[in-house]
Design a protein around this motif. Structure first.
Motif, PDB file in Angstrom:
ATOM      1  N   LEU A  36       3.300  -5.959  19.922  1.00  0.00           N
ATOM      2  CA  LEU A  36       4.535  -5.178  19.765  1.00  0.00           C
ATOM      3  C   LEU A  36       5.566  -5.941  18.950  1.00  0.00           C
ATOM      4  O   LEU A  36       6.284  -5.359  18.120  1.00  0.00           O
ATOM      5  N   VAL A  37       5.636  -7.266  19.163  1.00  0.00           N
ATOM      6  CA  VAL A  37       6.569  -8.096  18.384  1.00  0.00           C
ATOM      7  C   VAL A  37       6.194  -8.074  16.901  1.00  0.00           C
ATOM      8  O   VAL A  37       7.060  -7.942  16.026  1.00  0.00           O
ATOM      9  N   LEU A  38       4.893  -8.182  16.590  1.00  0.00           N
ATOM     10  CA  LEU A  38       4.457  -8.158  15.189  1.00  0.00           C
ATOM     11  C   LEU A  38       4.773  -6.818  14.533  1.00  0.00           C
ATOM     12  O   LEU A  38       5.195  -6.765  13.373  1.00  0.00           O
ATOM     13  N   LEU A  39       4.559  -5.727  15.254  1.00  0.00           N
ATOM     14  CA  LEU A  39       4.886  -4.415  14.701  1.00  0.00           C
ATOM     15  C   LEU A  39       6.375  -4.309  14.421  1.00  0.00           C
ATOM     16  O   LEU A  39       6.794  -3.755  13.388  1.00  0.00           O
ATOM     17  N   ALA A  40       7.187  -4.851  15.323  1.00  0.00           N
ATOM     18  CA  ALA A  40       8.634  -4.791  15.137  1.00  0.00           C
ATOM     19  C   ALA A  40       9.084  -5.662  13.974  1.00  0.00           C
ATOM     20  O   ALA A  40       9.870  -5.227  13.124  1.00  0.00           O
ATOM     21  N   ILE A  41       8.572  -6.901  13.912  1.00  0.00           N
ATOM     22  CA  ILE A  41       8.997  -7.837  12.863  1.00  0.00           C
ATOM     23  C   ILE A  41       8.563  -7.327  11.496  1.00  0.00           C
ATOM     24  O   ILE A  41       9.191  -7.621  10.474  1.00  0.00           O
ATOM     25  N   ASP A  42       7.484  -6.559  11.466  1.00  0.00           N
ATOM     26  CA  ASP A  42       6.992  -6.002  10.210  1.00  0.00           C
ATOM     27  C   ASP A  42       7.925  -4.916   9.680  1.00  0.00           C
ATOM     28  O   ASP A  42       7.990  -4.668   8.478  1.00  0.00           O
ATOM     29  N   GLU A  43       8.645  -4.265  10.586  1.00  0.00           N
ATOM     30  CA  GLU A  43       9.502  -3.147  10.198  1.00  0.00           C
ATOM     31  C   GLU A  43      10.965  -3.530  10.030  1.00  0.00           C
ATOM     32  O   GLU A  43      11.684  -2.926   9.248  1.00  0.00           O
ATOM     33  N   PHE A  44      11.414  -4.526  10.772  1.00  0.00           N
ATOM     34  CA  PHE A  44      12.822  -4.920  10.706  1.00  0.00           C
ATOM     35  C   PHE A  44      13.179  -5.426   9.317  1.00  0.00           C
ATOM     36  O   PHE A  44      12.404  -6.133   8.680  1.00  0.00           O
ATOM     37  N   LYS A  45      14.350  -5.081   8.871  1.00  0.00           N
ATOM     38  CA  LYS A  45      14.829  -5.523   7.565  1.00  0.00           C
ATOM     39  C   LYS A  45      15.601  -6.828   7.727  1.00  0.00           C
ATOM     40  O   LYS A  45      16.823  -6.877   7.756  1.00  0.00           O
ATOM     41  N   ILE A  46      14.849  -7.919   7.871  1.00  0.00           N
ATOM     42  CA  ILE A  46      15.465  -9.235   8.020  1.00  0.00           C
ATOM     43  C   ILE A  46      15.778  -9.802   6.633  1.00  0.00           C
ATOM     44  O   ILE A  46      14.956  -9.716   5.725  1.00  0.00           O
ATOM     45  N   LEU A  68      -5.724 -14.952   3.715  1.00  0.00           N
ATOM     46  CA  LEU A  68      -4.628 -14.447   4.541  1.00  0.00           C
ATOM     47  C   LEU A  68      -3.336 -14.237   3.762  1.00  0.00           C
ATOM     48  O   LEU A  68      -2.665 -13.215   3.929  1.00  0.00           O
ATOM     49  N   LEU A  69      -2.947 -15.185   2.907  1.00  0.00           N
ATOM     50  CA  LEU A  69      -1.654 -15.082   2.238  1.00  0.00           C
ATOM     51  C   LEU A  69      -1.558 -13.839   1.368  1.00  0.00           C
ATOM     52  O   LEU A  69      -0.550 -13.129   1.377  1.00  0.00           O
ATOM     53  N   ASP A  70      -2.602 -13.568   0.595  1.00  0.00           N
ATOM     54  CA  ASP A  70      -2.601 -12.366  -0.236  1.00  0.00           C
ATOM     55  C   ASP A  70      -2.584 -11.110   0.633  1.00  0.00           C
ATOM     56  O   ASP A  70      -1.917 -10.119   0.306  1.00  0.00           O
ATOM     57  N   PHE A  71      -3.295 -11.151   1.755  1.00  0.00           N
ATOM     58  CA  PHE A  71      -3.361  -9.977   2.629  1.00  0.00           C
ATOM     59  C   PHE A  71      -1.987  -9.644   3.198  1.00  0.00           C
ATOM     60  O   PHE A  71      -1.540  -8.495   3.141  1.00  0.00           O
ATOM     61  N   VAL A  72      -1.292 -10.657   3.759  1.00  0.00           N
ATOM     62  CA  VAL A  72      -0.006 -10.355   4.392  1.00  0.00           C
ATOM     63  C   VAL A  72       1.053 -10.013   3.349  1.00  0.00           C
ATOM     64  O   VAL A  72       1.988  -9.262   3.648  1.00  0.00           O
ATOM     65  N   SER A  73       0.918 -10.543   2.130  1.00  0.00           N
ATOM     66  CA  SER A  73       1.865 -10.199   1.070  1.00  0.00           C
ATOM     67  C   SER A  73       1.800  -8.713   0.758  1.00  0.00           C
ATOM     68  O   SER A  73       2.822  -8.069   0.474  1.00  0.00           O
ATOM     69  N   LYS A  74       0.589  -8.149   0.787  1.00  0.00           N
ATOM     70  CA  LYS A  74       0.391  -6.744   0.420  1.00  0.00           C
ATOM     71  C   LYS A  74       0.508  -5.797   1.608  1.00  0.00           C
ATOM     72  O   LYS A  74       1.006  -4.687   1.481  1.00  0.00           O
ATOM     73  N   ARG A  75       0.043  -6.249   2.793  1.00  0.00           N
ATOM     74  CA  ARG A  75      -0.077  -5.314   3.914  1.00  0.00           C
ATOM     75  C   ARG A  75       0.721  -5.690   5.151  1.00  0.00           C
ATOM     76  O   ARG A  75       0.789  -4.904   6.102  1.00  0.00           O
ATOM     77  N   GLY A  76       1.328  -6.857   5.169  1.00  0.00           N
ATOM     78  CA  GLY A  76       2.125  -7.235   6.320  1.00  0.00           C
ATOM     79  C   GLY A  76       1.278  -7.559   7.540  1.00  0.00           C
ATOM     80  O   GLY A  76       0.111  -7.929   7.434  1.00  0.00           O
TER      81      GLY A  76
END
Length: 266
Positions: A122-132, A235-243
């Motif tokens: 749930l934290v990951l889903l939230a951090i992915d959406e929050f505009k930090i 991993l780095l390329d994956f999270v850059s594109k898909r979070g």
């Protein structure tokens, strides 16, 4: 060494390698997999296959580590980064010494792992959406106070199921790193953290380790190394594109299935 034992060693090695560096908790996944596979170990298997994952990370980052090392005497930024990694590592050392026994006695249980997986998802889903606000585009120039904050947040990963990489990545994003840089710093912080934990556990346990099943340990070690290489390289390329949403949902599903299986099958 039976075919069943070999398959279990392969599965656990792959689980270790695939989950050590992504924010899903390798400890949590290994505890669940070992429990439901009925895999019994004196601890030597888990300690030694983790070393396979550590070597995978060091192999991929060897050139970058060498460049940083030779730059330290003359490059202020390189020195600052090395000090920053050590500052981030320090809270885990203190927390590990003070809380290790309590954590292992009370928290290394299947329900705790499953609830931690779900909460972390749930934290990951939230951090992915929050505009930090993204204040830093690389992990080499953070203030020392920011490195310390990441290190303090990493201490949450002592709870099985929370995830060392997950807590580090979330900590990095909270201090202003973008997703890719936060994930990359989790790699750098993993090096002293994982090596330190490995040396500590090995030194504490080697006298009582049983090496009767060296073949199974070797299989787990190799599969952890190979699968770890795959994750570190991609991993780095994956999270850059898909979070991080995929990892968040994965944690929630695994945690829910684990709870269901524990309370129905045992």
């Amino acid at each position: 060494m039976t075919l069943s034992n070999i398959l279990e060693a392969i599965i656990l090695g792959v689980v270790e390698g695939l989950t050590e560096f992504i924010p899903v908790s390798s400890t949590g996944h290994l505890l669940l997999a070992s429990h439901f596979l009925g895999f019994e170990s004196d601890g030597s298997f888990e300690i030694l296959i983790q070393f396979g994952a550590i070597l995978a990370l060091l192999a991929v980052y060897a050139e970058k580590l060498w460049r940083i090392a030779i730059a330290v005497p003359t490059d202020k930024q390189a020195r600052h980064f090395v000090i920053g990694v050590l500052v981030a590592f320090l809270p885990a050392v203190v927390a590990g010494v003070l809380l290790e026994h309590t954590m292992k006695e009370y928290l290394f249980r299947i329900p705790v792992v499953c609830y931690a997986l779900i909460a972390g998802g749930l934290v990951l889903l939230a951090i992915d959406e929050f505009k930090i606000e993204k204040r830093y585009t690389n992990c080499y120039v953070l203030p020392l106070t920011a490195y310390l904050k990441i290190g303090i947040i990493q201490c949450l990963s002592m709870i099985p199921g929370v995830s060392r990489s997950g807590s580090t990545i979330v900590g990095g994003m909270l201090v202003g790193l973008d997703k890719r840089s936060a994930a990359e710093f989790s790699f750098f912080l993993a090096m002293p953290t994982m090596l330190g934990a490995f040396v500590y556990e090995f030194a504490k346990s080697y006298k009582t380790m049983s090496f009767e099943n060296l073949g199974l340990t070797a299989i787990g070690f190799v599969t952890a190394f190979i699968s770890g290489l795959f994750v570190v390289k991609s991993l780095l390329d994956f999270v850059s594109k898909r979070g991080f949403a995929l990892f968040g949902w994965w944690r929630i599903v695994v945690g829910a299935i684990g709870l269901a299986a524990y309370y129905t099958v045992g």
